[in-house]
Scaffold this motif. Sequence first.
Motif, PDB file in Angstrom:
ATOM      1  N   GLY A  27      26.035  -7.468  18.753  1.00 18.08           N
ATOM      2  CA  GLY A  27      25.958  -8.891  19.046  1.00 18.08           C
ATOM      3  C   GLY A  27      24.762  -9.545  18.369  1.00 18.08           C
ATOM      4  O   GLY A  27      24.866 -10.644  17.810  1.00 18.08           O
ATOM      5  N   GLU A  28      23.624  -8.855  18.426  1.00 12.47           N
ATOM      6  CA  GLU A  28      22.413  -9.371  17.775  1.00 12.47           C
ATOM      7  C   GLU A  28      22.567  -9.395  16.255  1.00 12.47           C
ATOM      8  O   GLU A  28      22.115 -10.318  15.584  1.00 12.47           O
ATOM      9  N   ILE A  29      23.205  -8.374  15.711  1.00 13.87           N
ATOM     10  CA  ILE A  29      23.432  -8.322  14.267  1.00 13.87           C
ATOM     11  C   ILE A  29      24.343  -9.471  13.856  1.00 13.87           C
ATOM     12  O   ILE A  29      24.095 -10.145  12.854  1.00 13.87           O
ATOM     13  N   GLU A  30      25.374  -9.716  14.651  1.00 13.32           N
ATOM     14  CA  GLU A  30      26.296 -10.814  14.346  1.00 13.32           C
ATOM     15  C   GLU A  30      25.574 -12.158  14.408  1.00 13.32           C
ATOM     16  O   GLU A  30      25.807 -13.042  13.578  1.00 13.32           O
ATOM     17  N   LYS A  31      24.675 -12.317  15.382  1.00 14.91           N
ATOM     18  CA  LYS A  31      23.886 -13.552  15.480  1.00 14.91           C
ATOM     19  C   LYS A  31      23.009 -13.734  14.248  1.00 14.91           C
ATOM     20  O   LYS A  31      22.891 -14.838  13.713  1.00 14.91           O
ATOM     21  N   ALA A  32      22.412 -12.654  13.774  1.00  7.84           N
ATOM     22  CA  ALA A  32      21.562 -12.716  12.589  1.00  7.84           C
ATOM     23  C   ALA A  32      22.390 -13.066  11.340  1.00  7.84           C
ATOM     24  O   ALA A  32      21.948 -13.850  10.500  1.00  7.84           O
ATOM     25  N   ILE A  33      23.586 -12.515  11.247  1.00  7.04           N
ATOM     26  CA  ILE A  33      24.462 -12.827  10.110  1.00  7.04           C
ATOM     27  C   ILE A  33      24.886 -14.292  10.174  1.00  7.04           C
ATOM     28  O   ILE A  33      24.899 -14.986   9.154  1.00  7.04           O
TER      29      ILE A  33
ATOM     30  N   MET B 108      32.623  -0.205  12.593  1.00  2.00           N
ATOM     31  CA  MET B 108      32.309  -1.611  12.730  1.00  2.00           C
ATOM     32  C   MET B 108      30.936  -1.922  12.155  1.00  2.00           C
ATOM     33  O   MET B 108      30.755  -2.927  11.498  1.00  2.00           O
ATOM     34  N   ALA B 109      29.979  -1.047  12.365  1.00  2.00           N
ATOM     35  CA  ALA B 109      28.627  -1.293  11.884  1.00  2.00           C
ATOM     36  C   ALA B 109      28.555  -1.313  10.362  1.00  2.00           C
ATOM     37  O   ALA B 109      27.760  -2.035   9.779  1.00  2.00           O
ATOM     38  N   SER B 110      29.396  -0.518   9.710  1.00  2.00           N
ATOM     39  CA  SER B 110      29.368  -0.496   8.246  1.00  2.00           C
ATOM     40  C   SER B 110      29.887  -1.809   7.668  1.00  2.00           C
ATOM     41  O   SER B 110      29.401  -2.267   6.639  1.00  2.00           O
ATOM     42  N   SER B 111      30.872  -2.423   8.347  1.00  2.00           N
ATOM     43  CA  SER B 111      31.363  -3.713   7.853  1.00  2.00           C
ATOM     44  C   SER B 111      30.301  -4.794   8.027  1.00  2.00           C
ATOM     45  O   SER B 111      30.167  -5.674   7.165  1.00  2.00           O
ATOM     46  N   GLN B 112      29.537  -4.730   9.117  1.00  2.00           N
ATOM     47  CA  GLN B 112      28.442  -5.683   9.313  1.00  2.00           C
ATOM     48  C   GLN B 112      27.350  -5.459   8.274  1.00  2.00           C
ATOM     49  O   GLN B 112      26.772  -6.417   7.771  1.00  2.00           O
ATOM     50  N   ARG B 113      27.112  -4.210   7.965  1.00  2.00           N
ATOM     51  CA  ARG B 113      26.106  -3.898   6.944  1.00  2.00           C
ATOM     52  C   ARG B 113      26.518  -4.462   5.591  1.00  2.00           C
ATOM     53  O   ARG B 113      25.716  -5.071   4.885  1.00  2.00           O
ATOM     54  N   LEU B 114      27.787  -4.287   5.241  1.00  2.00           N
ATOM     55  CA  LEU B 114      28.284  -4.810   3.973  1.00  2.00           C
ATOM     56  C   LEU B 114      28.230  -6.339   3.949  1.00  2.00           C
ATOM     57  O   LEU B 114      27.883  -6.937   2.923  1.00  2.00           O
ATOM     58  N   ARG B 115      28.564  -6.970   5.070  1.00  2.00           N
ATOM     59  CA  ARG B 115      28.477  -8.427   5.151  1.00  2.00           C
ATOM     60  C   ARG B 115      27.040  -8.902   4.995  1.00  2.00           C
ATOM     61  O   ARG B 115      26.768  -9.898   4.318  1.00  2.00           O
TER      62      ARG B 115
END
Length: 93
Positions: free
Chosen positions: A47-53, A1-8
């Motif tokens: 959750g924090e990463i998603e908020k930042a995105i 999951m973290a890698s997909s957030q990183r790519l986004r």
Amino acid sequence: MASSQRLRALALYKELHRLGREFEPSYDFHGKLRRLYEKSRHLTDEGEIEKAIQFGEYIKNETLALYSLRKYRHLRRMYPSGSSGDNSNGTMY
């Protein structure tokens, strides 16, 4: 999951960087963008990463809206202020 957030996040950064090319140089869009990403670099909570995105997506949408508004204003300046687009007899042309 973290890698997909990183790519986004990387794709969003590239998109914002491209949008920033048209921004006023005195605003330092690229510098602010880089500082914002560096500030969020340490985030580990998903959750924090998603908020930042989501915040980055908001910035992207607002920047696009500003560009649209700028284009609209330019088009509006190209026409004389007295023309309303229609004739007195009700026809367009």
